[in-house]
Design an enzyme around this catalytic site. Sequence first.
Site, PDB file in Angstrom:
ATOM      1  NE  ARG A 180     102.326  72.267 143.199  1.00 24.90           N
ATOM      2  CZ  ARG A 180     102.958  71.517 142.408  1.00 24.90           C
ATOM      3  NH1 ARG A 180     102.849  71.783 141.084  1.00 24.90           N
ATOM      4  NH2 ARG A 180     103.744  70.525 143.269  1.00 24.90           N
ATOM      5  CB  CYS A 236     108.973  74.056 138.850  1.00 23.20           C
ATOM      6  SG  CYS A 236     109.854  72.653 137.593  1.00 23.20           S
TER       7      CYS A 236
END
Length: 280
Positions: A180, A236
């Site tokens: 990611r 995040c």
Amino acid sequence: MSIIVNDTWLKERLENKLENTVVVDARFQLNDPEAGRKAYLESHIPHAVYLDLNKDLSGKAEKHGGNHPLPDMDMFAAKIGNIGIDHDTAVVIYDQRNDMFAARLWWLLNYMGHENVYLLDGGFEKWVEQGHEVSSEIPTLSATDFQPIFRENQVADIDEVKEKLDNKSAVLIDSRGRDRYLGKTEPLYPKAGHIPGAKNYFWKNVLDEDGNWKNDTDLQENFSALSKDDEIIVSCGSGVSACPNVLALKKAGYKNVKLYPGSFSDWISYEENEIEKKDE
């Protein structure tokens, strides 16, 4: 005392000091938002109360601010008081295993100045494996008054992130998985990649091969490329999986650590913000 406690410690505390302990069940599933509450109603650690990531530990997602913005802190403080927590209360939080949601609640309480907050290593799964008692009874708790003492130096918004990336006065961490971070996959958001300048420290690397929390020495090794003199801003996807890294950095002896609650989901809500896909 360590922030991370084991099942034996909690069992003894419940047996001997229950009147000054509140246990919180923070189980949650991003792909099934009701799963955590359903699991709690079916079976939980005796006397535990449930708090929900979406309904309790986050505010309403809007255009900017990320997918899990911080809750209204006055309302959250009132909610914490209503379940029997004040500054004299020992709070023990658990997840299904060592997941990210318990750490989110730990961070919120720490941000509000609570000193006596712990995470149960191994969570509910370990508790059951060790043969400890479980319950489906909803506890009756005595409400109290929780007065927050906000630690504003533990949170950063997007303007601060931009400023400190520009002048290189802080290090930004991205806590998501490597694919990611590199933009190879993105299951949740319309854009893939990371905030330019962010370094990748996958949050699950604070756990050992058995899924338990690493000790302080191993955590220091995990973050050894970072200087303890640096200011570190942790991000995040939406400010949840960053929280285990915040906790781990503090356990490893880093003092100047902030959470960027909006994280990547906030960053990409501004069309002008660039995205990077190479390793940094």
